[in-house]
Motif scaffolding. Structure first.
Motif, PDB file in Angstrom:
ATOM      1  N   GLY A  43       6.900   9.839   2.823  1.00 13.32           N
ATOM      2  CA  GLY A  43       7.447   8.702   2.093  1.00 13.32           C
ATOM      3  C   GLY A  43       6.378   7.810   1.485  1.00 13.32           C
ATOM      4  O   GLY A  43       5.214   8.189   1.356  1.00 13.32           O
ATOM      5  N   PHE A  44       6.805   6.608   1.145  1.00 10.26           N
ATOM      6  CA  PHE A  44       5.955   5.694   0.378  1.00 10.26           C
ATOM      7  C   PHE A  44       5.806   4.390   1.143  1.00 10.26           C
ATOM      8  O   PHE A  44       6.811   3.773   1.528  1.00 10.26           O
ATOM      9  CB  PHE A  44       6.613   5.440  -0.974  1.00 10.26           C
ATOM     10  CG  PHE A  44       5.818   4.552  -1.890  1.00 10.26           C
ATOM     11  CD1 PHE A  44       4.474   4.809  -2.144  1.00 10.26           C
ATOM     12  CD2 PHE A  44       6.420   3.466  -2.519  1.00 10.26           C
ATOM     13  CE1 PHE A  44       3.746   3.995  -2.991  1.00 10.26           C
ATOM     14  CE2 PHE A  44       5.697   2.650  -3.371  1.00 10.26           C
ATOM     15  CZ  PHE A  44       4.357   2.921  -3.605  1.00 10.26           C
ATOM     16  N   VAL A  45       4.550   3.986   1.377  1.00  7.26           N
ATOM     17  CA  VAL A  45       4.287   2.725   2.073  1.00  7.26           C
ATOM     18  C   VAL A  45       4.020   1.640   1.040  1.00  7.26           C
ATOM     19  O   VAL A  45       3.192   1.813   0.138  1.00  7.26           O
ATOM     20  CB  VAL A  45       3.082   2.866   3.027  1.00  7.26           C
ATOM     21  CG1 VAL A  45       2.766   1.519   3.677  1.00  7.26           C
ATOM     22  CG2 VAL A  45       3.366   3.913   4.089  1.00  7.26           C
ATOM     23  N   MET A  46       4.749   0.534   1.201  1.00  8.17           N
ATOM     24  CA  MET A  46       4.609  -0.580   0.268  1.00  8.17           C
ATOM     25  C   MET A  46       4.624  -1.857   1.110  1.00  8.17           C
ATOM     26  O   MET A  46       5.644  -2.167   1.728  1.00  8.17           O
ATOM     27  CB  MET A  46       5.784  -0.555  -0.705  1.00  8.17           C
ATOM     28  CG  MET A  46       5.678  -1.486  -1.861  1.00  8.17           C
ATOM     29  SD  MET A  46       6.976  -1.175  -3.098  1.00  8.17           S
ATOM     30  CE  MET A  46       8.376  -0.637  -2.151  1.00  8.17           C
ATOM     31  N   ASP A  47       3.490  -2.522   1.194  1.00 13.72           N
ATOM     32  CA  ASP A  47       3.354  -3.679   2.086  1.00 13.72           C
ATOM     33  C   ASP A  47       3.711  -3.241   3.516  1.00 13.72           C
ATOM     34  O   ASP A  47       3.102  -2.333   4.042  1.00 13.72           O
ATOM     35  CB  ASP A  47       4.220  -4.854   1.616  1.00 13.72           C
ATOM     36  CG  ASP A  47       3.836  -5.307   0.208  1.00 13.72           C
ATOM     37  OD1 ASP A  47       2.632  -5.189  -0.121  1.00 13.72           O
ATOM     38  OD2 ASP A  47       4.709  -5.743  -0.535  1.00 13.72           O
TER      39      ASP A  47
ATOM     40  N   ALA B 218       6.479  10.575   6.881  1.00 12.36           N
ATOM     41  CA  ALA B 218       5.098  10.715   6.414  1.00 12.36           C
ATOM     42  C   ALA B 218       5.039  11.214   4.969  1.00 12.36           C
ATOM     43  O   ALA B 218       4.002  11.111   4.322  1.00 12.36           O
ATOM     44  CB  ALA B 218       4.324  11.650   7.332  1.00 12.36           C
TER      45      ALA B 218
ATOM     46  N   THR C  88      -5.597   3.060   3.499  1.00 10.04           N
ATOM     47  CA  THR C  88      -4.921   1.778   3.595  1.00 10.04           C
ATOM     48  C   THR C  88      -3.584   1.858   2.850  1.00 10.04           C
ATOM     49  O   THR C  88      -3.503   2.481   1.791  1.00 10.04           O
ATOM     50  CB  THR C  88      -5.806   0.682   2.955  1.00 10.04           C
ATOM     51  OG1 THR C  88      -7.047   0.699   3.628  1.00 10.04           O
ATOM     52  CG2 THR C  88      -5.173  -0.689   3.087  1.00 10.04           C
ATOM     53  N   GLU C  89      -2.565   1.229   3.418  1.00  9.73           N
ATOM     54  CA  GLU C  89      -1.204   1.253   2.849  1.00  9.73           C
ATOM     55  C   GLU C  89      -0.714   2.694   2.680  1.00  9.73           C
ATOM     56  O   GLU C  89      -0.302   3.116   1.596  1.00  9.73           O
ATOM     57  CB  GLU C  89      -1.136   0.500   1.515  1.00  9.73           C
ATOM     58  CG  GLU C  89       0.246  -0.052   1.217  1.00  9.73           C
ATOM     59  CD  GLU C  89       0.286  -0.972   0.014  1.00  9.73           C
ATOM     60  OE1 GLU C  89      -0.637  -0.906  -0.810  1.00  9.73           O
ATOM     61  OE2 GLU C  89       1.237  -1.769  -0.096  1.00  9.73           O
ATOM     62  N   ASP C  90      -0.806   3.441   3.776  1.00 10.68           N
ATOM     63  CA  ASP C  90      -0.335   4.834   3.724  1.00 10.68           C
ATOM     64  C   ASP C  90       0.112   5.252   5.120  1.00 10.68           C
ATOM     65  O   ASP C  90       0.062   4.468   6.076  1.00 10.68           O
ATOM     66  CB  ASP C  90      -1.425   5.759   3.195  1.00 10.68           C
ATOM     67  CG  ASP C  90      -0.834   7.000   2.541  1.00 10.68           C
ATOM     68  OD1 ASP C  90       0.404   7.161   2.539  1.00 10.68           O
ATOM     69  OD2 ASP C  90      -1.612   7.817   2.007  1.00 10.68           O
ATOM     70  N   VAL C  91       0.543   6.492   5.229  1.00  9.48           N
ATOM     71  CA  VAL C  91       1.144   7.003   6.461  1.00  9.48           C
ATOM     72  C   VAL C  91       0.735   8.460   6.641  1.00  9.48           C
ATOM     73  O   VAL C  91       0.546   9.177   5.655  1.00  9.48           O
ATOM     74  CB  VAL C  91       2.689   6.863   6.385  1.00  9.48           C
ATOM     75  CG1 VAL C  91       3.251   7.555   5.170  1.00  9.48           C
ATOM     76  CG2 VAL C  91       3.375   7.367   7.646  1.00  9.48           C
TER      77      VAL C  91
ATOM     78  N   GLU D 103       9.284   3.744   2.901  1.00 10.34           N
ATOM     79  CA  GLU D 103      10.475   4.202   2.180  1.00 10.34           C
ATOM     80  C   GLU D 103      10.622   5.698   2.402  1.00 10.34           C
ATOM     81  O   GLU D 103       9.688   6.464   2.175  1.00 10.34           O
ATOM     82  CB  GLU D 103      10.329   3.897   0.690  1.00 10.34           C
ATOM     83  CG  GLU D 103      11.565   4.212  -0.116  1.00 10.34           C
ATOM     84  CD  GLU D 103      11.392   3.816  -1.567  1.00 10.34           C
ATOM     85  OE1 GLU D 103      11.451   2.599  -1.867  1.00 10.34           O
ATOM     86  OE2 GLU D 103      11.171   4.698  -2.397  1.00 10.34           O
TER      87      GLU D 103
END
Lengths: 105, 358
Positions: free
Chosen positions: A55-59, A53, A15-18, A63
């Motif tokens: 990067g950073f997932v935030m909401d 991939a 969850t909250e990832d890529v 990024e």
């Protein structure tokens, strides 16, 4: 003609990832949002082609790992410098425990 | 950037730029020390708390020392007070400018942008032009012909370096650059890295920054007092020495044209006061490898990757002990540089992997 292809398993993404998905010479990024929905975009940042991939997932934001450029991965919208060009998005559906994306040739 | 002639062409529009593109150094694939994704996500996590606290302390100290300086103006007691004020205003602003430019210091985007704009103003920098300059610095760190932020050219620009302990080249140059921006003129190098759609911002920002500084100067002239320029703008002369002292350790004397930040950047251990003023930019290898990690997590990131990196330099003094002889030797031998040794078993630049394939 567009086709649905298996990108990954539901459990392959936290969850909250890529994660990254490569297919037919193209690279995609598959996201799992905090509210447990799945999304897909082109895998490379429109600024300098870094793999999102990493990067950073935030909401609802991805990024880029290279220059912190931000996109809304639900719409592909670029959220300001240094990214100025929107990201292409792809339809996604979940079939059982599989995540499918619709890509055109 | 003001430059004397060197053996290599450090401009962004000369033959070295074309060579960097031809050889694949431009926009290359940089080495990253491996970190499990789960741990990296923990390190990248954003919050407003640490930066709100640190920014409140920073701005509070600037206001306190500035107020005290105004109160003591005309006495010798104002000298040490403004010495501290100047370092807080100018030297400490650089790392706030830097971290908020990456938008990692705060979780909330607009706070990053607000502090970035303030710090840019304090440092006489166009927020937009410098954002793009720094973006290029991260794409092509110390790649000759590509990186607009190479402080240590070979041979070294020693006179300029020494004068800049007190901003004596940087300040006039920054003012001239802002004046040029204010009439809408970007030079060939800036046109190379500032996209068309962003250029109007550069002009507007320059007009605002110059207007405020000219206002301070006008008040100084009208009141026959130096106080307004000591408060506004002046710290870039008398308070920038600390940034010069710590900031030059980032890359000076190290390799050019390598796609490995372990070889072209330096991590230096610093005391907590320095780390507060410098917002942990002493962990510079780590910052370049993983720019998504906020300043307050860089010490933890350092613990994760240090076994894969050259040993950290133990102090600022130790860093200068290796930098000074190197740059002095480079005056006669521009090919000389410090070759950082990777520890046994350290990773090498290699192909990346990890994709799902369909």
């Amino acid at each position: 003609m567009a086709e649905w292809i298996r990108a990954c398993g539901v459990d392959d993404i936290d969850t909250e990832d890529v994660v990254r998905f490569d297919h037919a010479g193209r690279t995609f990024a598959i996201y799992r949002s905090p509210d447990d929905r799945f999304y897909a975009t082109d895998g490379l940042c429109t600024h300098e082609l870094a793999h999102l991939a990493d990067g950073f997932v935030m909401d609802s934001i991805i990024e880029c790992p290279k220059h912190n450029g931000r996109f809304d991965y639900r719409t592909g919208a670029a959220k300001g410098a240094p990214v100025c060009v929107n990201l292409k998005t792809y339809p996604v559906r979940v079939d059982g425990d599989q995540v499918l994306i619709e890509v055109s040739p | 950037m003001l430059r004397f002639a060197t053996n290599r062409d450090y401009s962004l529009v000369g033959p070295e730029a074309a060579k960097a593109i031809e050889t694949g150094l431009a926009n290359g694939e940089w080495y990253k020390s491996p970190i499990p994704r789960k741990r990296l996500k923990e390190l990248m996590a954003r919050s407003d708390g640490p930066a709100l606290r640190d920014t409140a302390i920073w701005l509070g100290l600037i206001l306190a020392f500035g107020g005290l300086g105004i109160w003591l103006w005309g006495t010798w007691w104002a000298v040490p007070v403004f010495a501290v004020y100047g370092v807080l205003y100018a030297s400490a602003a650089d790392s706030r400018w830097h971290e908020c430019g990456h938008r990692t210091a705060f979780r909330t985007v607009w706070i990053n942008d607000a502090v970035y704009a303030l710090a840019s103003f304090l440092l006489l920098r166009s927020p937009t032009a410098w954002r793009w300059s720094h973006t290029r610095h991260h794409t092509d760190t110390i790649i000759v012909g590509r990186d607009p932020e190479i402080a240590g050219m070979r041979p070294p620009q020693l006179i300029i370096m020494v004068l800049n302990i007190f901003g004596l080249v940087n300040v006039p140059q920054s003012l001239a650059t802002l004046a040029r921006y204010s009439v809408g003129r970007l030079n060939a190098e800036e046109l190379d890295y500032v996209p068309q759609m962003e250029r109007w911002r550069v002009q507007v920002e320059a007009i605002v920054i110059l207007a405020i500084h000219l206002g301070a100067l006008a008040v100084a002239v009208a009141t026959s007092s130096l106080l307004p320029v000591v408060l506004i703008g002046g710290p870039n002369i008398y308070g920038i020495w600390f940034l010069w002292w710590v900031g030059n350790t980032q890359h000076l004397g190290l390799a050019e044209d390598v796609l490995d930040h372990r070889l072209d950047a330096r991590t230096v251990y610093m005391n907590p006061v320095f780390r507060f003023l410098y917002w942990n930019m002493n962990y510079h290898v780590e910052h370049h490898m993983y720019p998504m990690v906020p300043y307050h997590a860089l010490k933890a990131l350092h613990e994760e990757v240090k076994a894969d990196c050259p040993p950290a330099t133990p102090s600022v003094m130790a860093a200068w002990r290796e930098i000074l002889p190197t740059i002095l030797r480079q005056l006669n031998d521009p090919t000389h540089f410090i070759r950082k040794q990777l520890p046994a078993g350290a990773g090498q630049l290699a192909e990346r992997a990890g994709a799902h394939h369909g």
